[in-house]
Design a protein around this motif. Structure first.
Motif, PDB file in Angstrom:
ATOM      1  N   LYS A 161     -12.553   4.684  -3.130  1.00 42.19           N
ATOM      2  CA  LYS A 161     -12.175   2.315  -3.417  1.00 42.19           C
ATOM      3  C   LYS A 161     -10.212   2.782  -4.362  1.00 42.19           C
ATOM      4  CE  LYS A 161     -13.414  -1.796  -4.220  1.00 42.19           C
ATOM      5  NZ  LYS A 161     -12.285  -1.993  -4.898  1.00 42.19           N
ATOM      6  N   ARG A 162     -10.789   3.957  -5.206  1.00 43.46           N
ATOM      7  CA  ARG A 162      -8.816   3.772  -5.392  1.00 43.46           C
ATOM      8  C   ARG A 162      -7.665   4.073  -4.794  1.00 43.46           C
ATOM      9  NH1 ARG A 162     -10.508   6.439  -9.586  1.00 43.46           N
ATOM     10  NH2 ARG A 162      -8.934   8.175  -9.502  1.00 43.46           N
ATOM     11  N   THR A 163      -8.168   5.275  -3.719  1.00 46.39           N
ATOM     12  CA  THR A 163      -6.728   5.758  -2.840  1.00 46.39           C
ATOM     13  C   THR A 163      -6.482   4.411  -1.995  1.00 46.39           C
ATOM     14  OG1 THR A 163      -8.623   7.016  -1.816  1.00 46.39           O
ATOM     15  CG2 THR A 163      -7.556   8.270  -3.352  1.00 46.39           C
ATOM     16  N   ILE A 164      -7.502   4.418  -1.331  1.00 43.26           N
ATOM     17  CA  ILE A 164      -7.695   2.975  -0.489  1.00 43.26           C
ATOM     18  C   ILE A 164      -7.280   1.595  -1.214  1.00 43.26           C
ATOM     19  CG2 ILE A 164      -8.869   1.399   1.339  1.00 43.26           C
ATOM     20  CD1 ILE A 164     -11.299   3.420   1.343  1.00 43.26           C
ATOM     21  N   ASP A 165      -6.912   1.080  -1.715  1.00 45.77           N
ATOM     22  CA  ASP A 165      -6.554   0.457  -2.624  1.00 45.77           C
ATOM     23  C   ASP A 165      -5.107   0.831  -2.493  1.00 45.77           C
ATOM     24  OD1 ASP A 165      -8.979  -0.881  -2.866  1.00 45.77           O
ATOM     25  OD2 ASP A 165      -9.236  -0.637  -4.260  1.00 45.77           O
ATOM     26  N   LEU A 166      -4.484   2.012  -3.533  1.00 41.49           N
ATOM     27  CA  LEU A 166      -3.274   2.299  -3.551  1.00 41.49           C
ATOM     28  C   LEU A 166      -2.538   2.306  -2.418  1.00 41.49           C
ATOM     29  CD1 LEU A 166      -3.178   5.323  -6.012  1.00 41.49           C
ATOM     30  CD2 LEU A 166      -2.646   2.682  -6.618  1.00 41.49           C
ATOM     31  N   ARG A 167      -3.068   2.931  -1.038  1.00 37.85           N
ATOM     32  CA  ARG A 167      -2.720   2.894   0.200  1.00 37.85           C
ATOM     33  C   ARG A 167      -2.785   1.383   0.976  1.00 37.85           C
ATOM     34  NH1 ARG A 167      -0.459   3.175   4.318  1.00 37.85           N
ATOM     35  NH2 ARG A 167      -0.350   4.412   5.763  1.00 37.85           N
ATOM     36  N   LYS A 168      -3.301   0.743   0.671  1.00 40.42           N
ATOM     37  CA  LYS A 168      -3.385  -0.871   0.888  1.00 40.42           C
ATOM     38  C   LYS A 168      -2.182  -1.729   0.197  1.00 40.42           C
ATOM     39  CE  LYS A 168      -7.957  -1.946   2.173  1.00 40.42           C
ATOM     40  NZ  LYS A 168      -9.324  -2.786   1.792  1.00 40.42           N
TER      41      LYS A 168
END
Length: 489
Positions: A125-132
């Motif tokens: 989730k942390r990496t997805i949020d950074l990508r978003k």
């Protein structure tokens, strides 16, 4: 058995003991089946746990795949596997905990798995949020740091421990089932052999006892017959004085002769019918034997069906093993493909590493092709076993039809016997009528015998001896009757 027992009591004792053996065998078989059912339920329970472990690992891989696809492309469609895994993973963990509630060790391992799943989802989730938020580089750094890989490796290790524990339980339960099955077979075989031996011994004992007692009775009858013959010799002298009275008796005897001839003719008919009845009975016996041979054929065919079905089960297990290999190869190919894509994004020196990854993918593809070929071969074997089973089943059906026809012939033979018995009854009625005619002639003989009364006085002494011998014969007759019908005496 007591020597003073009647023939009926001996038979009842033999049947009672044989029935006890059969009841014991039935109870043992029922208990073995009950235990086997319980063991099968436990095996099914273990299989469910293994399926949930596989589902957990698969969902985590799907989540990781969706995360990396989104990081590479930025397309939200790649997040669908991640979202599905995030929704389904808690349910799988809850079911695993429910299934292993009676195993503290497994409960502890599931707790570790829950913590690792939570940590992995946090990292994803942390990496997805950074990508978003537009920080794709920072997200890729987290991926390349190996943090997520360590968590997945730890999760695989924990799930492998859970699977190993369940497989050990599965092996133990299967061994228990085999032991129970073997014990049941041994109990049934030994019980059947003991029952058969007892029946043979009881039959031999009863037959021998009855033969001995009848032999003694026959000996006494022969002795008494000798005494009667001696008494008859003494009565011969008195027969001379009865000659005058016998002239009147001779006329009556003539009438009895005619009636006797009628009885003889009826008896001849009864004898002929009895021969026909015996022939029909022999025919029925032969038909029954052929029916038994047909049933034996059915049993052999059934055993063949069971053998092929076992072969089919083994082939199915081999197919399962090959499918496991294909699943493993597909998993590794997927991970290598994702890593190769990540490495390709770096360009430059990273291009060489991409070539290495591509080579690994090619090798894995070769293994997948080889495994697929093995699956095809195993499926062909399964089809062959199924075809053989079908052929054996058809042969068994033919044997059943043959047995049915044989028993139909038995029914026809016994119908013939019934008709012959009816004819015999009619002949017996004719004999009864002739006997009544003899009774009328006997009354005339009684009148003539009254003239012989004076001569009878001279034979009184020998008649007394004859009466005593007759009394002994009556006693022996009662003994013989008691052997077969104790209550009728």
């Amino acid at each position: 058995m007591n020597k003073n027992w009647t023939f009926g009591r001996k038979l009842a004792f033999g049947f009672a003991v044989s029935s006890t053996f059969l009841i014991a065998i039935g109870v043992a078989a029922y208990w073995s089946i009950y235990v086997l059912i319980g063991t099968a339920s436990s095996v099914n329970h273990t299989q469910k746990v293994l399926e949930h472990v596989t589902a957990l690992v698969s969902q985590m891989k799907d989540a990781e795949t969706g995360q990396r696809g989104y990081l590479l492309t930025g397309d939200p469609a790649y997040l669908e596997p991640f979202q599905a895994a995030a929704t389904g993973t808690p349910t799988v963990l809850a079911e695993m905990r429910s299934l292993t509630v009676d195993n503290p060790g497994q409960q502890a391992r599931i707790g570790q798995a829950e913590a690792l799943v939570t940590a992995k989802f946090n990292e994803l989730k942390r990496t997805i949020d950074l990508r978003k938020s537009g920080h794709a580089d920072e997200a890729m750094k987290i991926v390349l740091s190996g943090e997520g890989k360590k968590v997945m490796d730890s999760l695989r290790a924990v799930t492998e421990q859970i699977s190993r524990e369940e497989r050990d339980l599965l092996s133990k339960r299967e061994a228990d089932a085999d032991a129970t099955s073997s014990s049941a077979k041994m109990t049934i075989v030994v019980g059947t052999v003991l029952c058969l031996l007892f029946v043979i011994a009881a039959g031999f004992t009863i037959t021998r006892s009855l033969t001995d007692r009848l032999g003694m009775a026959v000996g006494h009858v022969q002795s008494s017959s000798a005494e009667l013959q001696a008494a008859a010799t003494q009565q011969a002298s008195g027969a001379r004085e009865q000659a005058s009275a016998m002239s009147e008796i001779s006329t009556t005897i003539s009438e009895l002769g005619v009636t006797s001839r009628q009885i003889a003719e009826s008896a001849q008919r009864v004898a002929q019918i009895a021969e026909q009845t015996a022939g029909a009975a022999r025919s029925g016996e032969g038909t029954v034997e052929r029916g038994q041979e047909s049933i034996a054929g059915i049993r052999r065919q059934t055993d063949l069906v069971v053998s092929h079905m076992l072969d089919l089960g083994r082939k199915s297990q081999e197919i399962g093993a090959v499918l496991d290999i294909v699943s493993e190869l597909a998993e590794q190919t997927n991970i290598l493909a994702i890593n190769a894509t990540i490495e390709a994004s770096g360009a430059g020196e990273a291009g060489r590493r991409f070539a290495v990854v591509a080579e690994e993918i090619r090798k894995l593809a070769d293994r997948v092709a080889a495994s697929t070929k093995g699956i095809r071969i195993q499926i062909d074997d399964v089809r062959g076993a199924v075809n053989t089973t079908v052929m054996a089943t058809e042969s068994g059906a033919k044997a059943v039809d043959l047995g049915a026809r044989q028993f139909a012939e038995v029914a026809l033979s016994f119908k013939q016997i019934s008709d012959l018995v009816s004819t015999t009854t009619e002949a017996v009625r004719e004999i009864e009528l002739s006997t009544k005619q003899q009774a009328t002639a006997a009354d005339q003989v009684r009148i003539a015998v009254s003239d012989v009364a004076q001569t009878t006085q001279e034979t009184e002494a020998s008649s007394t001896q004859t009466l005593q011998t007759a009394s002994q014969l009556a006693g022996l007759s009662m003994d013989l009757r008691r052997l077969v019908h104790p209550q009728a005496v």
